[in-house]
Scaffold this active site. Structure first.
Site: not given
Length: 260
Positions: A143, A156
């Site tokens: 990501s 995250y």
């Protein structure tokens, strides 16, 4: 992309309605026989039906990649059906908390690491012998959270940064067995989930989805956001023999939002 994965067997984890679906469909379109893995059986059936309707071959296996027995069953089912494994795409991840780290509970962080990092490690270790037999490839879906430090993405980024470090180490360890390990790093993906999120942002600030999109896309060189299939085609490339000399690398697919 037609034929790039001809006669190959590709296992895709974390198959859902978004990127996982696109990776599976694009792999099938490139000629692969595709094994679909996720915890939700109904999603697997839907994607498998799409692949088969287009003349492809698909095997659906419900699996929780945080469970050793489930992963072992996935491997057994794959080899029993297709006899080999050429590529493993680790797409499973935990949804981020969207809160600063100081307001994110340790249990949520631990759960994220268990799925995003240890789950994908479990998958890679389980499939390593089969991949060594075919000089296969592992593709980790990372990501763009690893490229910035926005407060809401702390947990995250923590998990995805650990995933990247693990992927690089695996590239070194498994390379001597002929297995390549690379990462695809998407930015924003213009999927149904992001469309919903932009809708919520638009309501909160009294604007429109189109305006939220334009403001977000303006940060990229191409002045747009990538589509799921565009991310998936990068995955297909790294899973194919066309990337036979590439390992330990990250391929950013973000329309030029970040330059690495």
């Amino acid at each position: 992309m037609s034929g790039l994965l001809a006669d190959k067997v590709v296992v895709v984890s974390g198959v859902g309605p978004g990127l996982g679906r696109s990776i599976a469909l694009q792999s099938a379109a490139a000629g692969a026989r595709v094994v679909l893995a996720a915890r939700t059986e109904s999603r697997l059936r839907e994607v498998a039906a799409e692949i088969e309707a287009n003349g492809g071959a698909a095997l659906s296996v419900t699996a929780d990649i945080t469970d050793d027995a489930a992963v072992a069953n996935l491997l057994d089912r794959t080899v029993d059906r297709f006899g080999r494994v050429d590529a493993l795409v680790n797409n499973a991840f935990a949804v981020p908390s969207m809160k600063p780290l100081e307001r994110t509970g340790f249990e949520q962080i631990t759960d994220s690491l268990d799925l995003t990092v240890l789950g994908n490690l479990r998958m890679t270790k389980a499939f390593a012998n089969a991949l060594a037999e075919t000089a296969g490839a592992v593709v980790m879906i990372n990501s763009a959270s690893i490229r910035h430090s926005e407060p809401r993405y702390g947990s995250y980024k923590l998990a995805k940064a650990a995933l990247l470090a693990m992927s690089q180490t695996l590239a070194t360890e498994l390379g001597r067995r002929g297995i390549r390990v690379n990462s695809v790093v998407p930015g924003y993906i213009w999927s149904d989930q992001l469309k919903w999120y932009f809708g919520e942002v638009a309501k909160k600030y009294g604007t429109t989805v189109e305006q939220v999109y334009a403001q977000t896309a303006a940060r990229s060189d191409l002045d747009r956001l990538p589509e799921p299939d565009e991310i998936a085609r990068a995955v297909v490339f790294l899973a194919s023999d066309w990337s036979s000399a590439i390992t330990g690398q990250t391929l950013d697919v973000n329309c030029g939002e970040y330059h690495i």
